[in-house]
Each structure stands twice: as C-alpha cells, then as structure tokens.
Design an enzyme around this catalytic site. Structure first.
Site, PDB file in Angstrom:
ATOM      1  CE  LYS A 143      -3.413  -1.033   3.365  1.00 53.10           C
ATOM      2  NZ  LYS A 143      -4.144  -0.416   4.469  1.00 53.10           N
ATOM      3  CB  SER A 171      -7.096   6.516   8.392  1.00 50.09           C
ATOM      4  OG  SER A 171      -6.531   6.596   9.664  1.00 50.09           O
ATOM      5  NE  ARG A 184     -12.986   1.993  13.842  1.00 47.09           N
ATOM      6  CZ  ARG A 184     -12.322   2.101  12.715  1.00 47.09           C
ATOM      7  NH1 ARG A 184     -12.078   3.296  12.207  1.00 47.09           N
ATOM      8  NH2 ARG A 184     -11.906   1.038  12.062  1.00 47.09           N
TER       9      ARG A 184
HETATM   10  O1  PNS Z   1      -4.284   0.408  11.203  1.00 50.50           O
HETATM   11  P1  PNS Z   1      -4.419  -0.977  10.619  1.00 50.50           P
HETATM   12  O2  PNS Z   1      -4.086  -0.951   9.133  1.00 50.50           O
HETATM   13  O3  PNS Z   1      -5.758  -1.607  10.909  1.00 50.50           O
HETATM   14  O4  PNS Z   1      -3.311  -1.895  11.357  1.00 50.50           O
HETATM   15  C1  PNS Z   1      -3.163  -3.263  11.037  1.00 50.50           C
HETATM   16  C2  PNS Z   1      -1.744  -3.714  11.418  1.00 50.50           C
HETATM   17  C3  PNS Z   1      -0.736  -2.852  10.710  1.00 50.50           C
HETATM   18  C4  PNS Z   1      -1.565  -3.573  12.921  1.00 50.50           C
HETATM   19  C5  PNS Z   1      -1.568  -5.204  10.996  1.00 50.50           C
HETATM   20  O5  PNS Z   1      -1.789  -5.317   9.632  1.00 50.50           O
HETATM   21  C6  PNS Z   1      -0.176  -5.750  11.329  1.00 50.50           C
HETATM   22  O6  PNS Z   1       0.066  -6.115  12.460  1.00 50.50           O
HETATM   23  N1  PNS Z   1       0.745  -5.777  10.318  1.00 50.50           N
HETATM   24  C7  PNS Z   1       2.110  -6.258  10.517  1.00 50.50           C
HETATM   25  C8  PNS Z   1       2.322  -7.635   9.819  1.00 50.50           C
HETATM   26  C9  PNS Z   1       1.803  -8.749  10.720  1.00 50.50           C
HETATM   27  O7  PNS Z   1       2.324  -9.013  11.786  1.00 50.50           O
HETATM   28  N2  PNS Z   1       0.735  -9.392  10.252  1.00 50.50           N
HETATM   29  C10 PNS Z   1       0.069 -10.450  11.003  1.00 50.50           C
HETATM   30  C11 PNS Z   1      -0.913  -9.851  11.996  1.00 50.50           C
HETATM   31  S1  PNS Z   1      -1.882 -11.094  12.746  1.00 50.50           S
END
Ligand code: PNS
Length: 160
Positions: free
Chosen positions: A41, A127, A90
């Site tokens: 992204k 966001s 939320r």
């Molecule tokens: O603000 P968001 O996009 O909802 O956050 C999601 C986020 C970034 C916390 C999640 O995608 C994440 O932890 N990404 C890091 C990669 C990872 O560990 N993925 C497995 C999560 S179970």
C-alpha cells in the site's frame, strides 16, 4: 517496566487513534506507537511523515515514543520488549477483525492484545473516511489533530 505497543497504518492519524494511544499511556509505563510499513500500500502520507505527525500530535506525553517497522508485529513487539499490544475497538466489525489478529499474534508469540473501546465521539472516525471526505472538500478538522489538518490542507495546496 511495562511497555505497550500501539501499531497501525495511521494514514493519517485521527483523534480516535490519539484517544486509544492516550488510554494506553495511562495504563502502561511506556508506550511505543509503531507505524507499520505495508509495501503493498503506498498510502496518502509517506511513512516518515506519519511518524512525524504522530510525534507532533503526542508531544504532551513523556512516556510515548513513535517509530516505524516493516515485518511481523510479534517480532517487533519482542524487539522493543512490549508485554502487550493495545488496539481500539469501534464496533462489531472491528471486534471480529481485531480478534482474529490478536489470536494469531498470541499463537505466534504468546503476546496478548488489550482491547480498548473507542470513545463514542470517535466511533465513526476512520483514516479512510477522513481521506475520502477531505478529498472531496469536506471539513475533517474536528476529526484529526491540528498538525494533520494542516498537512491535509498543504496537500490541497499542491493539488490546486
Ligand atoms: O491500522 P491498521 O491498518 O488496521 O493496522 C493493522 C496492522 C498494521 C496492525 C496489521 O496489519 C499488522 O500487524 N501488520 C504487521 C504484519 C503482521 O504481523 N501481520 C500479522 C498480523 S496477525
């Protein structure tokens, strides 16, 4: 010392995010807010700018640091010595999505997630909606920190 990790995309940070981070800062001695780099992204704001906006929005907290990382959340949590991940909820849709991630993180590394219910005043704020409303000229200034409202306005200046 207890340390919590507040991860997210923060593209851009909203007042909803700040509310959850502030709650984590009241519950834990130290809090690390981490902007997660998602190579798939591009986002509206570059990761370095999101980090800078969060730092500016959180200056009044002395126990919060802001960083970014690329990789698995549980690896980063271990790296900084976080004993918990803090996430805001939320609504029921968030709960389902967040529960799955929390259980995966617990499965991978035993790290537990603390869920904080969002202040109802921010329950509709995301966001993506902020970006959408702002893109079409709607007023989002009461939904985001002042520095984010300024950064969005600057982007308008570049677009016009
Ligand atoms: O603000 P968001 O996009 O909802 O956050 C999601 C986020 C970034 C916390 C999640 O995608 C994440 O932890 N990404 C890091 C990669 C990872 O560990 N993925 C497995 C999560 S179970």
């Amino acid at each position: 010392m207890t340390r919590a990790l507040c991860p997210g995309s923060f593209d851009p940070p909203t007042l909803g995010h700040l509310d959850i981070i502030g709650c984590a800062a009241n519950l834990f001695e130290q809090v690390t807010v981490a902007v997660v780099v998602n190579p798939a992204k591009s986002g509206l704001f570059p990761v370095a700018e999101r980090v800078s906006l969060l730092r500016r929005a959180l200056t009044r907290w002395t126990n919060i640091t802001v960083d970014s990382f690329d990789g698995l959340l549980v690896d980063y949590a271990a790296h900084i010595g976080a004993s918990a991940i803090v996430k805001g909820i939320r609504d029921a849709a968030d709960a389902g999505y967040e529960m799955q991630m929390a259980q995966m993180n617990a499965h991978l590394a035993g790290v537990r997630t603390v869920f904080v219910p969002t202040d109802p005043a921010h329950a509709f704020v995301s966001s993506s909606l902020v970006k959408q409303v702002d893109r079409y000229g709607g007023d989002v200034s009461d939904l985001v920190p002042e520095c984010v409202a300024e950064a969005l306005a600057q982007r308008h200046g570049h677009r016009e």
